[in-house]
Design an enzyme around this catalytic site. Structure first.
Site, PDB file in Angstrom:
ATOM      1  N   THR A 152       0.822  -1.210   0.000  1.00 46.50           N
ATOM      2  CA  THR A 152       0.000   0.000   0.000  1.00 46.50           C
ATOM      3  C   THR A 152       0.854   1.256   0.000  1.00 46.50           C
ATOM      4  OG1 THR A 152      -1.782   1.191   1.119  1.00 46.50           O
ATOM      5  CG2 THR A 152      -0.231   0.043   2.534  1.00 46.50           C
ATOM      6  N   ARG A 153       0.260   2.346  -0.540  1.00 50.61           N
ATOM      7  CA  ARG A 153       0.907   3.658  -0.506  1.00 50.61           C
ATOM      8  C   ARG A 153      -0.044   4.670   0.123  1.00 50.61           C
ATOM      9  NH1 ARG A 153      -1.862   5.062  -5.525  1.00 50.61           N
ATOM     10  NH2 ARG A 153      -1.772   7.236  -4.929  1.00 50.61           N
ATOM     11  N   HIS A 159      -7.795   2.162   5.965  1.00 55.51           N
ATOM     12  CA  HIS A 159      -9.074   2.402   6.623  1.00 55.51           C
ATOM     13  C   HIS A 159      -9.723   1.042   6.894  1.00 55.51           C
ATOM     14  CE1 HIS A 159      -8.395   6.568   5.883  1.00 55.51           C
ATOM     15  NE2 HIS A 159      -8.319   6.376   4.577  1.00 55.51           N
ATOM     16  N   HIS A 214      -9.691  -1.667   4.151  1.00 52.68           N
ATOM     17  CA  HIS A 214      -8.412  -2.353   3.947  1.00 52.68           C
ATOM     18  C   HIS A 214      -8.172  -3.394   5.038  1.00 52.68           C
ATOM     19  CE1 HIS A 214      -7.863   1.769   2.306  1.00 52.68           C
ATOM     20  NE2 HIS A 214      -7.483   1.065   1.260  1.00 52.68           N
ATOM     21  N   ARG A 258      -8.182  -4.011  -6.701  1.00 53.83           N
ATOM     22  CA  ARG A 258      -8.659  -3.285  -7.870  1.00 53.83           C
ATOM     23  C   ARG A 258      -7.638  -2.193  -8.193  1.00 53.83           C
ATOM     24  NH1 ARG A 258     -11.414   1.144  -9.100  1.00 53.83           N
ATOM     25  NH2 ARG A 258     -13.048   0.950 -10.666  1.00 53.83           N
ATOM     26  N   ASP A 259      -7.290  -2.063  -9.476  1.00 51.02           N
ATOM     27  CA  ASP A 259      -6.429  -0.971  -9.934  1.00 51.02           C
ATOM     28  C   ASP A 259      -5.106  -0.924  -9.165  1.00 51.02           C
ATOM     29  OD1 ASP A 259      -5.835   1.160 -11.549  1.00 51.02           O
ATOM     30  OD2 ASP A 259      -6.656   2.649 -10.188  1.00 51.02           O
ATOM     31  N   ARG A 296      16.904  38.749  -7.167  1.00 53.65           N
ATOM     32  CA  ARG A 296      18.162  38.874  -7.916  1.00 53.65           C
ATOM     33  C   ARG A 296      19.231  39.537  -7.056  1.00 53.65           C
ATOM     34  NH1 ARG A 296      19.437  36.758 -12.966  1.00 53.65           N
ATOM     35  NH2 ARG A 296      17.515  35.977 -13.869  1.00 53.65           N
TER      36      ARG A 296
HETATM   37  S1  PPS Z   1      13.808  35.616 -14.692  1.00 55.50           S
HETATM   38  O1  PPS Z   1      13.847  35.353 -16.149  1.00 55.50           O
HETATM   39  O2  PPS Z   1      12.523  35.186 -14.136  1.00 55.50           O
HETATM   40  O3  PPS Z   1      14.934  34.997 -13.998  1.00 55.50           O
HETATM   41  O4  PPS Z   1      13.904  37.176 -14.536  1.00 55.50           O
HETATM   42  P1  PPS Z   1      13.758  38.050 -13.195  1.00 55.50           P
HETATM   43  O5  PPS Z   1      14.738  37.568 -12.205  1.00 55.50           O
HETATM   44  O6  PPS Z   1      12.347  38.099 -12.746  1.00 55.50           O
HETATM   45  O7  PPS Z   1      14.158  39.461 -13.706  1.00 55.50           O
HETATM   46  C1  PPS Z   1      14.272  40.520 -12.783  1.00 55.50           C
HETATM   47  C2  PPS Z   1      14.497  41.855 -13.457  1.00 55.50           C
HETATM   48  O8  PPS Z   1      15.673  41.837 -14.226  1.00 55.50           O
HETATM   49  C3  PPS Z   1      15.614  42.937 -15.162  1.00 55.50           C
HETATM   50  N1  PPS Z   1      16.324  42.472 -16.358  1.00 55.50           N
HETATM   51  C4  PPS Z   1      15.877  41.653 -17.313  1.00 55.50           C
HETATM   52  N2  PPS Z   1      14.674  41.069 -17.541  1.00 55.50           N
HETATM   53  C5  PPS Z   1      14.540  40.269 -18.606  1.00 55.50           C
HETATM   54  N3  PPS Z   1      15.511  40.013 -19.475  1.00 55.50           N
HETATM   55  C6  PPS Z   1      16.740  40.559 -19.307  1.00 55.50           C
HETATM   56  N4  PPS Z   1      17.731  40.279 -20.162  1.00 55.50           N
HETATM   57  C7  PPS Z   1      16.948  41.408 -18.182  1.00 55.50           C
HETATM   58  N5  PPS Z   1      18.014  42.101 -17.717  1.00 55.50           N
HETATM   59  C8  PPS Z   1      17.619  42.728 -16.605  1.00 55.50           C
HETATM   60  C9  PPS Z   1      14.156  43.286 -15.296  1.00 55.50           C
HETATM   61  O9  PPS Z   1      14.039  44.590 -14.769  1.00 55.50           O
HETATM   62  C10 PPS Z   1      13.419  42.303 -14.378  1.00 55.50           C
HETATM   63  O10 PPS Z   1      12.509  42.928 -13.523  1.00 55.50           O
HETATM   64  P2  PPS Z   1      10.947  43.177 -13.800  1.00 55.50           P
HETATM   65  O11 PPS Z   1      10.417  43.453 -12.428  1.00 55.50           O
HETATM   66  O12 PPS Z   1      10.380  41.930 -14.403  1.00 55.50           O
HETATM   67  O13 PPS Z   1      10.897  44.343 -14.692  1.00 55.50           O
END
Ligand code: PPS
Length: 570
Positions: free
Chosen positions: A197-198, A202, A205, A291-292, A436
């Protein structure tokens, strides 16, 4: 059934080296190349080494693999329904040569085994899916695993066991085949019927297994899988606590509970045959197929992948050769007027049959509704309620995706404030820019790095969700596959709402708040999403918002209403 049946299984092929040899091999392994095993590979290796996969003596070589896929047999002709393969990355395979030895390590780098590299090949994974599971539809969990998680190169060869993987939980309930055979011998059990079983057990069973044991005049082994089961299943910690409660319901000394570290494939009929071979290796003489058995659920069009009794049929076909007897079972139902459980085909037309489907049971758990005593045991229900609080107490993630400048951050902020005002749970905002800066500062915008960025966000969000909080994520997340991976990381723990901020690129570009579109057009920024890098629009987002048409306040409100409708907030 032919000749007298050896009561405790046939010959076991344990792959562990003797102590002295293992020490020598450990020293030698320092010079071998190392592969860090995935969770699935660790489960497979564990059962290879301890003999549960007898007669296998390693990961399948190409010849065996092909024949297993086509005919459920090894090259020797022995029945073996499941390809047990070691998949490695292209880059790693490129460093390997036939004839060398390989060190197999767990995720912390502990050496579990070494292996002869006897075969290296690139399998056709679609063909494997078709031949083994009868489909390439990735709603089948094993097909999804092949498509999304399997490395492209297989390495086959003899395995030499050094030590079993370490588990800290339920140690006394984890047995190797020889340990369990030994226990059966000690207890004087000559006939043992195993129940796979996984799921939590009850009353139905309990009735079914009890009847099976009675019919076979055998003792009973409750043998649940605690390795990998179907994604979305109830975690094994909760289940084992439930099993321990149910065990109290059997007459003393008749039943044993043991945990099996198997990685299931949900392969229905083939899986039933595989399960039976494993149980025979554990010393069982009978195996319950209901079953299944090991069913993967429904396909993309809502049809079951396998018929409900296909597993019984395939088992029956090979029963002689399997040398373990099937105890087939129809579905058990509760007959109210007789106040007992009967097999579905034993009821009379005048009987009042009560039934609670799995879906209805889960709904009642989720919503804190009554679960009748005829269905389960109060202690089991209590465990399940504790592990599965109603939705308004579960964590969830709102995952925004959309182009730069689409309004993700603004709406995400508005939503965060409204949820803080509601105050039901802690809220964390993982905004693209902020992530980021704090989590992914070394990453670029290459496809690989974007994926890594999103996986990190998904990981943090899944931890927050698991612990009952709210994660709001607002990255661009341009790739559908990565978004799906994040969904899969989170849904086992709580809610997931993909929210596509679909504001068209013309509107985003016209806004150009950060001046990035102008730079991208001028070629100063390369690989900008929507300009010279793709954005794959979501196909199954729970919510779609166009901030060209909706104010941030209204957009956030709409998300709140959806959350309310789904039961996550009240
Ligand atoms: S991803 O693709 O989901 O990893 O991107 P993300 O980390 O959300 O991106 C954060 C912000 O990086 C800026 N930025 C870029 N976006 C897209 N393409 C490229 N090449 C790039 N370089 C810098 C951009 O401002 C993203 O922020 P948002 O808030 O989306 O404007």
């Amino acid at each position: 059934m032919g000749a007298f049946k050896e009561p405790h299984g046939g010959e076991l092929k344990e792959l562990y080296l003797a102590e002295g040899k293992a020490d020598e091999e450990k020293l030698l392994a320092k010079d071998y190349k190392s592969w860090d095993l995935t969770q699935r590979q660790i489960c497979d290796l564990d059962l290879l080494m301890n003999g549960a996969f007898s007669p296998l003596d390693g990961f399948l070589k190409e010849g065996d693999y092909e024949r297993v896929c086509d005919e459920m047999r090894l090259e020797s002709g022995v029945l073996w329904p499941m390809p047990i393969t070691l998949d490695v990355s292209e880059a790693f395979a490129g460093t390997l040569e036939k004839g060398e030895k390989l060190a197999l390590r767990d995720q912390e780098g502990v050496l579990l085994a070494t292996m002869d590299v006897e075969d290296i090949w690139r399998p056709d994974l679609d063909s494997e899916a078709e031949r083994v599971y009868g489909t390439t539809d990735d709603t089948h969990p094993a097909v999804a695993y092949l498509k999304n998680s399997t490395h492209p190169v297989y390495v086959g060869g003899r395995v030499y066991g050094i030590e079993p993987p370490t588990y800290y939980d339920f140690k006394l309930l984890r047995d190797t085949p020889s340990e369990l055979r030994g226990r059966f011998r000690k207890l004087g059990w000559r006939k043992i019927v195993a129940f796979q079983t996984r799921n939590p057990l009850h009353r139905a069973h309990q009735e079914l297994t009890f009847r099976a044991a009675r019919e076979a005049e055998a003792n009973l082994l409750i043998h649940p899988v605690v390795g990998m089961t179907k994604p979305g299943d109830i975690d094994h910690f909760t289940r084992v606590r439930c099993y321990e409660h149910v065990l109290e319901q059997y007459p003393e000394q008749t039943t044993q509970l043991s945990l099996l570290n198997l990685a299931m494939r949900m392969a229905g009929p083939r899986e039933a045959v595989w399960h039976a071979i494993i149980r025979k290796n554990y010393g069982c003489t009978h195996f319950i197929v209901g079953r299944d058995h090991a069913g993967p659920g429904n396909d993309r069009d809502g049809n079951p992948f396998y018929g409900p009794y296909d597993a019984q049929e395939l088992f029956r076909k090979h029963e002689e050769e399997l040398d373990i007897t099937m105890v087939p079972f129809k579905m058990m139902v509760y007959v109210e007027n007789k106040a007992e459980y009967l097999a579905a085909d034993e009821t009379e037309p005048t009987d009042k049959v009560l039934n609670l489907s799995g879906t209805e049971f889960r709904r009642r758990l989720q919503e804190g509704l009554d679960i009748p005593e005829w269905f389960s045991y109060p202690k089991v229900v209590e465990e399940l309620r504790r592990a599965h609080p109603p939705k308004h107490k579960q964590g969830f993630t709102v995952f925004f995706t959309g182009l730069s400048g689409s309004g993700k951050s603004t709406v995400a902020n508005a939503l965060m404030v409204k949820l803080l005002e509601d105050g039901s749970r802690p809220v964390t905002l993982l905004d693209g820019d902020v992530v980021r800066k704090n989590l992914s500062s070394e990453l670029t915008f290459s496809k690989e790095h974007r994926d890594l960025n999103i996986q990190r966000i998904g990981y943090v969000a899944s931890e927050i969700t698991k612990n009952g909080g709210i994660a709001i994520c607002a990255p661009i997340a341009p790739y559908a596959t990565t978004r799906r991976q994040v969904r899969e990381m989170i849904t086992p723990y709580g809610g997931f709402l993909e929210t596509w901020v679909s504001t068209p690129i013309e509107v985003c570009e016209a806004r150009d708040r950060k001046g990035l579109y102008a730079k991208a057009r001028a070629g100063i920024i390369k690989g900008f999403t929507g300009i010279d890098d793709p954005y794959e629009a979501p196909e199954n987002a729970e919510i779609v918002i166009d901030t060209g048409e909706l104010s941030p306040d209204l957009a956030a409100h709409r998300i709140l209403i959806t959350l309310e409708k789904l039961g996550y907030i009240r």
